[in-house]
Design a protein around this motif. Structure first.
Motif, PDB file in Angstrom:
ATOM      1  N   UNK A 144       5.123  14.707  27.780  1.00  0.00           N
ATOM      2  CA  UNK A 144       5.148  15.628  26.641  1.00  0.00           C
ATOM      3  C   UNK A 144       4.065  16.699  26.792  1.00  0.00           C
ATOM      4  N   UNK A 145       2.961  16.354  27.420  1.00  0.00           N
ATOM      5  CA  UNK A 145       1.935  17.374  27.683  1.00  0.00           C
ATOM      6  C   UNK A 145       2.501  18.460  28.599  1.00  0.00           C
TER       7      UNK A 145
ATOM      8  N   UNK B 272       5.518  19.310  28.891  1.00  0.00           N
ATOM      9  CA  UNK B 272       6.463  20.097  28.102  1.00  0.00           C
ATOM     10  C   UNK B 272       5.703  21.184  27.331  1.00  0.00           C
ATOM     11  N   UNK B 273       4.508  20.830  26.861  1.00  0.00           N
ATOM     12  CA  UNK B 273       3.647  21.798  26.185  1.00  0.00           C
ATOM     13  C   UNK B 273       3.146  22.884  27.125  1.00  0.00           C
TER      14      UNK B 273
ATOM     15  N   UNK C 298       9.040   8.693  25.091  1.00  0.00           N
ATOM     16  CA  UNK C 298       8.687  10.100  24.878  1.00  0.00           C
ATOM     17  C   UNK C 298       9.166  11.012  26.003  1.00  0.00           C
TER      18      UNK C 298
ATOM     19  N   UNK D 239      12.219  12.258  24.339  1.00  0.00           N
ATOM     20  CA  UNK D 239      11.843  13.186  23.271  1.00  0.00           C
ATOM     21  C   UNK D 239      11.507  14.541  23.892  1.00  0.00           C
ATOM     22  N   UNK D 240      10.843  14.499  25.034  1.00  0.00           N
ATOM     23  CA  UNK D 240      10.448  15.731  25.715  1.00  0.00           C
ATOM     24  C   UNK D 240      11.655  16.446  26.315  1.00  0.00           C
TER      25      UNK D 240
ATOM     26  N   UNK E 212      14.594  16.431  25.199  1.00  0.00           N
ATOM     27  CA  UNK E 212      15.311  17.051  24.077  1.00  0.00           C
ATOM     28  C   UNK E 212      14.693  18.389  23.693  1.00  0.00           C
ATOM     29  N   UNK E 213      13.387  18.414  23.501  1.00  0.00           N
ATOM     30  CA  UNK E 213      12.737  19.660  23.092  1.00  0.00           C
ATOM     31  C   UNK E 213      12.782  20.702  24.204  1.00  0.00           C
TER      32      UNK E 213
ATOM     33  N   UNK F 107      14.708  24.227  23.425  1.00  0.00           N
ATOM     34  CA  UNK F 107      13.978  25.502  23.391  1.00  0.00           C
ATOM     35  C   UNK F 107      13.963  26.207  24.750  1.00  0.00           C
TER      36      UNK F 107
ATOM     37  N   UNK G 240      10.411  20.851  14.423  1.00  0.00           N
ATOM     38  CA  UNK G 240      10.579  19.968  15.581  1.00  0.00           C
ATOM     39  C   UNK G 240      11.569  18.862  15.271  1.00  0.00           C
ATOM     40  N   UNK G 241      12.101  18.247  16.312  1.00  0.00           N
ATOM     41  CA  UNK G 241      12.821  16.986  16.087  1.00  0.00           C
ATOM     42  C   UNK G 241      11.822  15.944  15.542  1.00  0.00           C
TER      43      UNK G 241
ATOM     44  N   UNK H 187      10.044  13.475  16.329  1.00  0.00           N
ATOM     45  CA  UNK H 187       9.564  12.784  17.526  1.00  0.00           C
ATOM     46  C   UNK H 187       8.072  13.048  17.665  1.00  0.00           C
TER      47      UNK H 187
ATOM     48  N   UNK I  62       5.445  11.567  18.934  1.00  0.00           N
ATOM     49  CA  UNK I  62       4.765  11.450  20.231  1.00  0.00           C
ATOM     50  C   UNK I  62       4.891  12.735  21.013  1.00  0.00           C
ATOM     51  N   UNK I  63       6.119  13.192  21.142  1.00  0.00           N
ATOM     52  CA  UNK I  63       6.357  14.328  22.029  1.00  0.00           C
ATOM     53  C   UNK I  63       5.897  15.641  21.422  1.00  0.00           C
ATOM     54  N   UNK I  64       6.035  15.838  20.096  1.00  0.00           N
ATOM     55  CA  UNK I  64       5.589  17.146  19.610  1.00  0.00           C
ATOM     56  C   UNK I  64       4.078  17.224  19.457  1.00  0.00           C
TER      57      UNK I  64
ATOM     58  N   UNK J 102       2.180  15.646  21.659  1.00  0.00           N
ATOM     59  CA  UNK J 102       1.871  15.845  23.081  1.00  0.00           C
ATOM     60  C   UNK J 102       2.139  17.269  23.525  1.00  0.00           C
ATOM     61  N   UNK J 103       3.233  17.835  23.056  1.00  0.00           N
ATOM     62  CA  UNK J 103       3.545  19.215  23.417  1.00  0.00           C
ATOM     63  C   UNK J 103       2.470  20.161  22.892  1.00  0.00           C
TER      64      UNK J 103
ATOM     65  N   UNK K 102      -0.601  19.399  22.407  1.00  0.00           N
ATOM     66  CA  UNK K 102      -1.777  19.175  23.254  1.00  0.00           C
ATOM     67  C   UNK K 102      -1.680  19.945  24.556  1.00  0.00           C
TER      68      UNK K 102
ATOM     69  N   UNK L  98      -0.957   7.103  20.898  1.00  0.00           N
ATOM     70  CA  UNK L  98      -1.422   7.289  22.279  1.00  0.00           C
ATOM     71  C   UNK L  98      -1.874   8.723  22.513  1.00  0.00           C
ATOM     72  N   UNK L  99      -1.075   9.668  22.039  1.00  0.00           N
ATOM     73  CA  UNK L  99      -1.437  11.074  22.250  1.00  0.00           C
ATOM     74  C   UNK L  99      -2.759  11.396  21.559  1.00  0.00           C
TER      75      UNK L  99
ATOM     76  N   UNK M 234      -5.755   8.670  23.314  1.00  0.00           N
ATOM     77  CA  UNK M 234      -5.959   8.750  24.758  1.00  0.00           C
ATOM     78  C   UNK M 234      -5.947  10.177  25.283  1.00  0.00           C
ATOM     79  N   UNK M 235      -4.946  10.947  24.911  1.00  0.00           N
ATOM     80  CA  UNK M 235      -4.857  12.291  25.500  1.00  0.00           C
ATOM     81  C   UNK M 235      -5.758  13.280  24.766  1.00  0.00           C
TER      82      UNK M 235
END
Lengths: 342, 339
Positions: A143-144, A146-147, A174, A177-178, A180-181, A185, B66-67, B69, B71-73, B75-76, B78, B102-103, B106-107
């Motif tokens: 996911x990072x 993806x960011x 995740x 999840x990533x 998907x986004x 987008x 966002x969806x 989710x 964790x992923x958004x 993380x995104x 970040x 976790x995000x 940890x991150x």
């Protein structure tokens, strides 16, 4: 065709061709691939040795066997592209442009390390060279990454984000999840699945309901391809295609690199889950360095002696890094309190 | 000076900050909420309306639904922050931290340390906290101490509209990840906004507490919605002859120990009121720190007042019994600190 409304047709995923597309490398490029893969190999051999001597602590995940992936992928990138990966990060750091000294001194936890010895093997960064780590939690970097792709797109660049993860992480939630986004987008993210066939000690066959991991993006409409990850030219050819897709604004792409690690998951892995014969067969028949060596000799622009000279130079570089990594002092105690918050 | 609600103060700050800096993006569930759909001018602006009007003004390229989710958004956000963007990510309820923990731990918390300061994370996670509205066990928790226990995160709990605006402005400008916790019960609270001569919101430094009121007999420490309860209790206690000093630390981590020690040095007595955990929560942390650092000033044992160590109950009577209140503060203060 690419409508997001229901009824849109999923892009077909492609299986690996029996005759994979190979990048048409120049002699100079072949030489560079050879040098880089050899540097990773010798570096990792030295890391393993130093781990055995007690100079490196904790976890240490070696990249031996998988060198073609990082080298081939990195060769397709340009300035401003970003890379992120898991804890098996030494090779990716080296090809991103970090020095062997700074990586090895990080492994020994010394002040000369890229993170002053505060990160260690699993947590290394080189943002100047576009490398965003080195992450210790399986799948978290996806996911990072993806960011990173989002930021590229937001800034209206044509840069891509290369987001590596393994076959083990491919089962983490995740990741999807990533996916998907990223597709929703149209983010320029190349998801590289390094399928080395074992998630720690559990094989893909024993852990995954769909073992063809390049298909994992299908329900998100992300095109995927399986690539011979033991052949640096196949990796590069696939990357060129994925990079073109991403740079032109078409969204993410998945490349499943079929690869193999020769060593255990980490240094503390006795590798009882596979046979010695299996490992030996990969080493003798599919080794990425041997394949390129053969090609170079076939083309005839370098001799056995030339290649030996390269190996000698690489070994010298690694030996110098090893000396540095042992002589560089431990970080001062004040480092405990720095870099926690600004 | 016009009064503004806590929610509107946050909304105004987001508008101002986004107008001034296009590296700020915001993302979360339903934060645009309908905006961007063809032939629709409906804009939810998040379940509490804090992001209202942002999508219409700045576009759905900067204000992203966002969806669901986390964790992923998170993380995104970040990942984008690591490149220098300034994402403000909304996690609808801090209870959902469980999904993206976790995000966070940890991150977000460790990237600066592990990258030897070469990566900054100018990221704000806005979230809500607190019980009192019948939202039940999974939409009512106060988890500020849980995240504050992780080094590398800043944790902010504003109690007034002025503090909400000033602290959010500083949080967005901060190069560190900030967990910004908005108590659901405060969104309707009105109060003045602090603006400078040019009408800009005055930023409030992180890590600095404030004296809500001065007193000589007892230090009451409270954050978020508990500040109001402490004020009401102090009014009642004043009639009974106990003059309370109220400290609102505003930032949970890093905590302003100076103001706490200064106050206890003056009063010699400490009562911490908090809506978080009864065990290993913020109240325990303050009591422990003061016991270690200001023991000589204490005239009696410090006391904490928190909910019981149970999940947040749903039913009205049970929920009221669960929450600390001004009545409970009064009772607790008189029981422990009457001369």
């Amino acid at each position: 065709m690419t409508s997001k409304k229901s009824g849109g047709k999923a892009q077909p995923s492609r299986r690996r061709n029996s005759k994979p597309a190979l990048y048409d490398a120049t002699d100079a490029e072949l030489k560079e691939f050879y040098e880089q893969m050899l540097l990773i190999r010798r570096f990792e051999e030295k890391s393993g040795q130093m781990y055995g001597m007690g100079l490196i602590g904790g976890f240490c995940h070696l990249y031996i066997g998988q060198e073609a992936v990082a080298v081939g992928v990195q060769s397709a990138l340009k300035d401003g592209d970003k890379v992120i990966t898991s804890y098996r990060a030494h090779g990716h750091m080296l090809v991103a442009g970090s020095t062997a000294k700074s990586v090895l001194a990080e492994l020994t936890g010394r002040i000369g390390g890229c993170s002053k010895g505060k990160g260690g093997s699993m947590h290394m960064f080189d943002p100047k060279n576009g490398f965003y780590g080195g992450h210790g939690i399986v799948g978290a970097q996806v996911s990072l990454g993806t960011g990173l792709g989002f930021a590229n797109k937001y800034r209206k660049t044509d840069n891509v984000s290369v987001t590596y993860f393994g076959d083990g992480a491919a089962n983490q939630g995740q990741v999807y999840e990533s996916f998907n986004m990223a597709e929703l987008w149209k983010l320029p993210v190349i998801f590289i699945i390094e399928n080395n066939q074992y998630a720690m000690g559990t094989s893909v066959l024993r852990s995954s309901s769909e073992v063809e991991l390049y298909k994992r993006g299908e329900s998100f409409k992300i095109p995927g391809e399986q690539v011979d990850g033991m052949n640096v030219l196949a990796v590069r050819a696939a990357m060129d295609k994925a990079v073109e897709h991403c740079r032109s604004g078409k969204g993410p792409y998945i490349l499943e690199m079929k690869t193999y690690r020769y060593r255990g998951h980490s240094m503390s892995d006795p590798a009882k889950y596979r046979t010695k014969e299996e490992v030996q067969k990969m080493k003798s028949e599919r080794d990425c360095i041997d394949q390129i060596k053969e090609l170079i000799l076939d083309r005839g622009f370098m001799s056995e002696d030339d290649l030996k000279a390269i190996d000698k130079a690489v070994k010298a570089e690694v030996a110098e890094a090893a000396t540095f990594a042992q002589e560089s002092p431990e970080p001062p105690m004040s480092e405990l309190y720095t870099d926690v918050l600004a | 000076m016009t009064a503004i609600s806590f929610g509107d103060a946050l909304n105004r700050t987001l508008h101002d900050c986004m107008a001034a800096d296009d590296s700020i993006i915001i993302a979360g569930e339903d934060i645009a909420g309908g905006a961007g759909i063809e032939d629709s001018d409906v804009e939810l602006g998040g379940v509490f309306g804090v992001t209202r009007g942002l999508a219409a003004r700045f576009g759905t390229g900067r204000v992203l639904d966002t969806p669901i989710t986390e964790s992923a958004f998170v993380g995104m956000g970040l990942g984008a922050a690591a490149t220098g963007l300034r994402p403000v990510i909304e996690v609808m309820f801090c209870d959902f931290f469980g999904v993206c923990f976790d995000q966070l731990i940890n991150q977000a918390a460790k990237m600066r340390f592990l990258s030897n300061d070469r990566i900054q994370l100018p990221l704000v996670i806005r979230t809500t906290m607190g019980a009192g509205d019948g939202s039940g066990a999974m939409h009512s928790q106060s988890l500020h101490a849980l995240v504050a226990s992780v080094p590398g995160l800043r944790v902010v709990c504003p109690a007034t509209p002025a503090d909400a605006a000033g602290l959010l402005k500083t949080s967005i400008a901060s190069p560190d990840p900030v967990i910004f916790m908005e108590h659901k019960g405060l969104y309707g609270l009105t109060g003045p906004l602090r603006e400078d001569e040019d009408g800009h919101i005055v930023p409030i430094p992180l890590g600095k507490g404030r004296y809500v009121r001065r007193g000589t007999d007892l230090t009451l420490v409270a954050t978020g919605a508990m500040v109001q309860e402490a004020e009401k209790a102090a009014d009642i206690l004043a009639v009974r002859g106990m003059r309370c000093e109220i400290i609102d630390p505003r930032t949970i981590s890093p905590l302003d120990m100076e103001i706490l020690i200064e106050s206890v040095a003056g009063t010699g007595r400490l009562l911490v009121v908090d809506e978080g955990a009864a065990f290993a929560g913020f109240a325990d942390a303050v009591v422990s720190k003061i016991s270690q650092k200001a023991f000589a000033f204490l005239k009696s044992a410090p006391v904490s007042l928190t909910p019981p160590h149970t999940p947040v109950p749903y039913g009205r009577a049970l929920e009221a019994a669960y929450l600390p209140s001004h009545e409970k503060i009064v009772e607790c203060a008189l029981r422990h600190f009457s001369k």
